[in-house]
Design a protein around this motif. Structure first.
Motif, PDB file in Angstrom:
ATOM      1  N   PRO A 295      14.097   8.916  27.984  1.00 30.94           N
ATOM      2  CA  PRO A 295      13.739   8.282  29.227  1.00 30.94           C
ATOM      3  C   PRO A 295      12.672   7.188  29.033  1.00 30.94           C
ATOM      4  O   PRO A 295      11.558   7.346  29.367  1.00 30.94           O
ATOM      5  N   THR A 296      12.981   6.292  28.195  1.00 30.50           N
ATOM      6  CA  THR A 296      12.095   5.102  27.827  1.00 30.50           C
ATOM      7  C   THR A 296      12.019   3.970  28.925  1.00 30.50           C
ATOM      8  O   THR A 296      12.899   3.827  29.713  1.00 30.50           O
ATOM      9  N   GLN A 297      11.074   3.127  28.868  1.00 33.68           N
ATOM     10  CA  GLN A 297      11.042   1.862  29.610  1.00 33.68           C
ATOM     11  C   GLN A 297      11.477   0.845  28.559  1.00 33.68           C
ATOM     12  O   GLN A 297      11.195   0.346  27.830  1.00 33.68           O
ATOM     13  N   ALA A 298      13.084   0.776  28.668  1.00 38.41           N
ATOM     14  CA  ALA A 298      13.520   0.072  27.788  1.00 38.41           C
ATOM     15  C   ALA A 298      13.498  -1.606  28.126  1.00 38.41           C
ATOM     16  O   ALA A 298      14.580  -2.397  28.510  1.00 38.41           O
ATOM     17  N   LYS A 299      12.370  -1.915  27.945  1.00 42.07           N
ATOM     18  CA  LYS A 299      12.208  -3.755  28.030  1.00 42.07           C
ATOM     19  C   LYS A 299      10.932  -4.016  27.268  1.00 42.07           C
ATOM     20  O   LYS A 299      10.070  -2.896  26.862  1.00 42.07           O
ATOM     21  N   PRO A 300      10.547  -4.978  27.053  1.00 41.92           N
ATOM     22  CA  PRO A 300       9.556  -5.692  26.231  1.00 41.92           C
ATOM     23  C   PRO A 300       8.083  -4.934  26.628  1.00 41.92           C
ATOM     24  O   PRO A 300       7.395  -4.815  25.842  1.00 41.92           O
ATOM     25  N   SER A 301       8.018  -5.012  27.951  1.00 43.89           N
ATOM     26  CA  SER A 301       6.608  -4.540  28.354  1.00 43.89           C
ATOM     27  C   SER A 301       6.359  -3.173  28.124  1.00 43.89           C
ATOM     28  O   SER A 301       5.416  -2.570  28.345  1.00 43.89           O
ATOM     29  N   GLY A 302       7.558  -2.394  28.066  1.00 45.35           N
ATOM     30  CA  GLY A 302       7.355  -0.982  27.634  1.00 45.35           C
ATOM     31  C   GLY A 302       7.496  -0.535  26.107  1.00 45.35           C
ATOM     32  O   GLY A 302       7.558   0.487  25.670  1.00 45.35           O
ATOM     33  N   ARG A 303       7.287  -1.799  25.111  1.00 39.55           N
ATOM     34  CA  ARG A 303       7.585  -1.342  23.677  1.00 39.55           C
ATOM     35  C   ARG A 303       6.516  -2.307  23.043  1.00 39.55           C
ATOM     36  O   ARG A 303       6.426  -3.296  23.166  1.00 39.55           O
TER      37      ARG A 303
ATOM     38  N   ALA B 126       2.700  -5.807   8.235  1.00 42.09           N
ATOM     39  CA  ALA B 126       3.220  -6.935   8.019  1.00 42.09           C
ATOM     40  C   ALA B 126       4.592  -6.934   8.648  1.00 42.09           C
ATOM     41  O   ALA B 126       5.062  -8.061   9.111  1.00 42.09           O
ATOM     42  N   GLY B 127       5.270  -5.830   8.628  1.00 44.19           N
ATOM     43  CA  GLY B 127       6.709  -5.670   9.317  1.00 44.19           C
ATOM     44  C   GLY B 127       6.511  -5.653  10.701  1.00 44.19           C
ATOM     45  O   GLY B 127       7.427  -6.320  11.562  1.00 44.19           O
ATOM     46  N   SER B 128       5.422  -5.260  11.239  1.00 44.36           N
ATOM     47  CA  SER B 128       5.191  -5.277  12.518  1.00 44.36           C
ATOM     48  C   SER B 128       5.260  -6.648  13.324  1.00 44.36           C
ATOM     49  O   SER B 128       5.716  -7.048  14.212  1.00 44.36           O
ATOM     50  N   VAL B 129       4.407  -7.439  12.435  1.00 42.30           N
ATOM     51  CA  VAL B 129       4.289  -8.966  12.759  1.00 42.30           C
ATOM     52  C   VAL B 129       5.460  -9.493  12.839  1.00 42.30           C
ATOM     53  O   VAL B 129       6.012 -10.306  13.716  1.00 42.30           O
ATOM     54  N   HIS B 130       6.473  -9.413  11.410  1.00 38.42           N
ATOM     55  CA  HIS B 130       7.618 -10.125  11.458  1.00 38.42           C
ATOM     56  C   HIS B 130       8.763  -9.619  12.475  1.00 38.42           C
ATOM     57  O   HIS B 130       9.257 -10.552  13.273  1.00 38.42           O
ATOM     58  N   LEU B 131       8.559  -8.527  12.889  1.00 34.57           N
ATOM     59  CA  LEU B 131       9.914  -8.007  13.889  1.00 34.57           C
ATOM     60  C   LEU B 131       9.369  -8.527  15.038  1.00 34.57           C
ATOM     61  O   LEU B 131      10.287  -8.989  15.762  1.00 34.57           O
ATOM     62  N   SER B 132       8.155  -8.480  15.504  1.00 32.15           N
ATOM     63  CA  SER B 132       7.878  -8.820  16.902  1.00 32.15           C
ATOM     64  C   SER B 132       7.738 -10.345  17.206  1.00 32.15           C
ATOM     65  O   SER B 132       8.175 -10.806  18.379  1.00 32.15           O
ATOM     66  N   LEU B 133       7.641 -10.930  16.090  1.00 27.06           N
ATOM     67  CA  LEU B 133       7.630 -12.655  16.252  1.00 27.06           C
ATOM     68  C   LEU B 133       9.214 -12.948  16.159  1.00 27.06           C
ATOM     69  O   LEU B 133       9.562 -13.932  16.808  1.00 27.06           O
ATOM     70  N   ASN B 134      10.019 -12.375  15.654  1.00 25.11           N
ATOM     71  CA  ASN B 134      11.446 -12.696  15.179  1.00 25.11           C
ATOM     72  C   ASN B 134      12.257 -12.284  16.373  1.00 25.11           C
ATOM     73  O   ASN B 134      13.332 -12.589  16.495  1.00 25.11           O
ATOM     74  N   HIS B 135      11.755 -11.077  16.967  1.00 20.97           N
ATOM     75  CA  HIS B 135      12.328 -10.677  18.285  1.00 20.97           C
ATOM     76  C   HIS B 135      11.560 -10.465  19.474  1.00 20.97           C
ATOM     77  O   HIS B 135      11.406  -9.315  19.846  1.00 20.97           O
ATOM     78  N   PRO B 136      11.226 -11.768  19.972  1.00 15.02           N
ATOM     79  CA  PRO B 136      10.287 -11.697  20.979  1.00 15.02           C
ATOM     80  C   PRO B 136      10.852 -11.003  22.418  1.00 15.02           C
ATOM     81  O   PRO B 136       9.784 -10.788  23.327  1.00 15.02           O
TER      82      PRO B 136
ATOM     83  N   LEU C 253      11.898  -8.008  22.284  1.00 16.05           N
ATOM     84  CA  LEU C 253      11.677  -6.477  22.168  1.00 16.05           C
ATOM     85  C   LEU C 253      10.295  -5.929  22.446  1.00 16.05           C
ATOM     86  O   LEU C 253      10.288  -4.863  22.921  1.00 16.05           O
ATOM     87  N   PHE C 254       9.342  -6.853  22.048  1.00 13.13           N
ATOM     88  CA  PHE C 254       7.825  -6.000  22.211  1.00 13.13           C
ATOM     89  C   PHE C 254       7.019  -7.072  22.949  1.00 13.13           C
ATOM     90  O   PHE C 254       7.128  -8.064  23.012  1.00 13.13           O
TER      91      PHE C 254
ATOM     92  N   ALA D 199       7.601 -19.336  20.857  1.00 18.05           N
ATOM     93  CA  ALA D 199       6.292 -19.235  21.907  1.00 18.05           C
ATOM     94  C   ALA D 199       6.662 -19.117  23.232  1.00 18.05           C
ATOM     95  O   ALA D 199       5.867 -18.393  23.803  1.00 18.05           O
ATOM     96  N   ASP D 200       7.689 -19.800  23.916  1.00 22.13           N
ATOM     97  CA  ASP D 200       8.040 -19.426  25.280  1.00 22.13           C
ATOM     98  C   ASP D 200       8.214 -18.050  25.515  1.00 22.13           C
ATOM     99  O   ASP D 200       7.836 -17.596  26.607  1.00 22.13           O
ATOM    100  N   LYS D 201       9.027 -17.421  24.734  1.00 20.47           N
ATOM    101  CA  LYS D 201       9.273 -16.157  25.087  1.00 20.47           C
ATOM    102  C   LYS D 201       8.283 -15.245  24.653  1.00 20.47           C
ATOM    103  O   LYS D 201       7.975 -14.149  25.635  1.00 20.47           O
ATOM    104  N   LEU D 202       7.403 -15.248  23.689  1.00 23.17           N
ATOM    105  CA  LEU D 202       6.455 -14.652  23.388  1.00 23.17           C
ATOM    106  C   LEU D 202       5.234 -14.561  24.620  1.00 23.17           C
ATOM    107  O   LEU D 202       5.074 -13.581  25.182  1.00 23.17           O
ATOM    108  N   LYS D 203       5.150 -15.819  25.228  1.00 26.54           N
ATOM    109  CA  LYS D 203       4.101 -15.840  26.244  1.00 26.54           C
ATOM    110  C   LYS D 203       4.638 -15.446  27.520  1.00 26.54           C
ATOM    111  O   LYS D 203       4.073 -14.670  28.407  1.00 26.54           O
ATOM    112  N   ALA D 204       6.095 -15.480  27.783  1.00 28.90           N
ATOM    113  CA  ALA D 204       6.691 -14.946  28.837  1.00 28.90           C
ATOM    114  C   ALA D 204       6.621 -13.323  29.029  1.00 28.90           C
ATOM    115  O   ALA D 204       6.436 -12.666  30.200  1.00 28.90           O
ATOM    116  N   ASN D 205       6.614 -12.868  27.813  1.00 35.84           N
ATOM    117  CA  ASN D 205       6.306 -11.331  27.754  1.00 35.84           C
ATOM    118  C   ASN D 205       4.915 -10.765  27.486  1.00 35.84           C
ATOM    119  O   ASN D 205       4.520  -9.654  27.050  1.00 35.84           O
ATOM    120  N   GLN D 206       4.073 -11.747  27.821  1.00 38.46           N
ATOM    121  CA  GLN D 206       2.395 -11.694  27.524  1.00 38.46           C
ATOM    122  C   GLN D 206       2.071 -10.959  26.199  1.00 38.46           C
ATOM    123  O   GLN D 206       1.446  -9.952  26.242  1.00 38.46           O
TER     124      GLN D 206
END
Length: 277
Positions: free
Chosen positions: A144-152, A162-172, A174-175, A204-211
């Motif tokens: 029962p997850t919060q299946a959205k960027p704000s919950g991940r 390094a992988g955390s930075v890579h995944l989060s920037l390439n998949h804005p 998700l996180f 950048a726009d997607k990252l900022k949209a997901n705070q």
């Protein structure tokens, strides 16, 4: 041939054989399924039949005490990525114990923790596809997850940082946050050449949209300037990136935990708390 010449020839042959042995040394074997996890309440080992990798891969999940499985309560998810040479079992009990303690103390929301096996991939290529296209959807289906960027959120150590930075920037999408202990933009060469700098600008726009926000923690003896080029880009883009440099600290996860576990969890809690704002 003189005795001196024979000795010199023997030395050259020895050096040559040593160089050949090093060149022929096989890459570290990756064991993709490691079910022998420590016994801890809420900690379970699971196996994913990965199409991306072409074989089974193990992962570990920790669920908080008295988790509501009815679906009425949705939980945020923390993905923790291990370092090079590790596996899904490496840091599962240690990190989950810290989260459990923070939850008991009212310092962290009830959350699910997931520990993927990334092998020696750097969380790129097929392992990246496995996590993004297979594991995350599987977790959202099974729990029962919060299946959205704000919950991940995603965090990790060394290769996992390094992988955390890579995944989060390439998949804005998700996180909403990433945290790195002892990571780097590039472990060889200059971080100025990292493709992540261009990715940050592109997304950048997607990252900022997901705070989105990033916390990078490095020791003063562990690439203290590892994320300096990215910090400059984030400052230009007005994306939050906190850089912490620890005194008298080398590449040691235990030291990072000891000195900044509370800081990392407080950062992740704050980002998860932005949900719906």
């Amino acid at each position: 041939m003189t005795a001196r010449s024979i000795s010199a020839l023997a030395l050259l042959l020895a050096i040559g054989m040593t160089s050949f042995a090093v060149a022929q040394r096989p890459r570290r074997e990756v064991k993709w399924v490691n079910p022998d996890i420590p016994k801890m309440p809420g900690l379970v080992h699971k196996v994913l039949e990965s199409k991306s990798l072409g074989h089974e891969v193990g992962y570990v999940v920790w669920t908080p005490p008295e988790m509501d499985t009815s679906g009425e309560t949705r939980y945020p998810v923390v993905y923790f990525l291990h370092g090079a040479g590790g596996s899904e079992r490496s840091d599962a009990a240690g990190f989950a114990s810290q989260v459990a303690g923070a939850i008991r103390g009212g310092k962290f929301p009830a959350a699910i923790c997931v520990f993927p096996n990334g092998g020696m991939s750097g969380y790129r290529g097929d392992a990246e596809k496995m996590i993004v296209d297979e594991l995350i959807p599987q977790i959202d289906q099974d729990y029962p997850t919060q299946a959205k960027p704000s919950g991940r959120v995603v965090c990790g150590f060394s290769m996992g940082g390094a992988g955390s930075v890579h995944l989060s920037l390439n998949h804005p999408d998700l996180f909403c946050a990433a945290g790195s202990w002892g990571g780097a933009l590039a472990f060889r060469g200059s971080g100025e050449d990292s493709p992540l700098l261009a990715v940050a600008k592109q997304n950048a726009d997607k990252l900022k949209a997901n705070q989105y926000s990033l916390l990078t923690i490095n020791g003063d003896q562990d690439r203290p300037d590892a994320f300096k080029p990215l910090k400059a880009i984030f400052d230009e883009l007005d994306i939050e990136h906190r850089v912490v440099i620890l005194e008298d600290t080398s590449h040691n996860l235990g030291k990072y935990h000891e000195k900044t576990s509370g800081l990392m969890l407080a950062f992740l809690k704050n980002q998860l708390g932005l949900a719906g704002t």
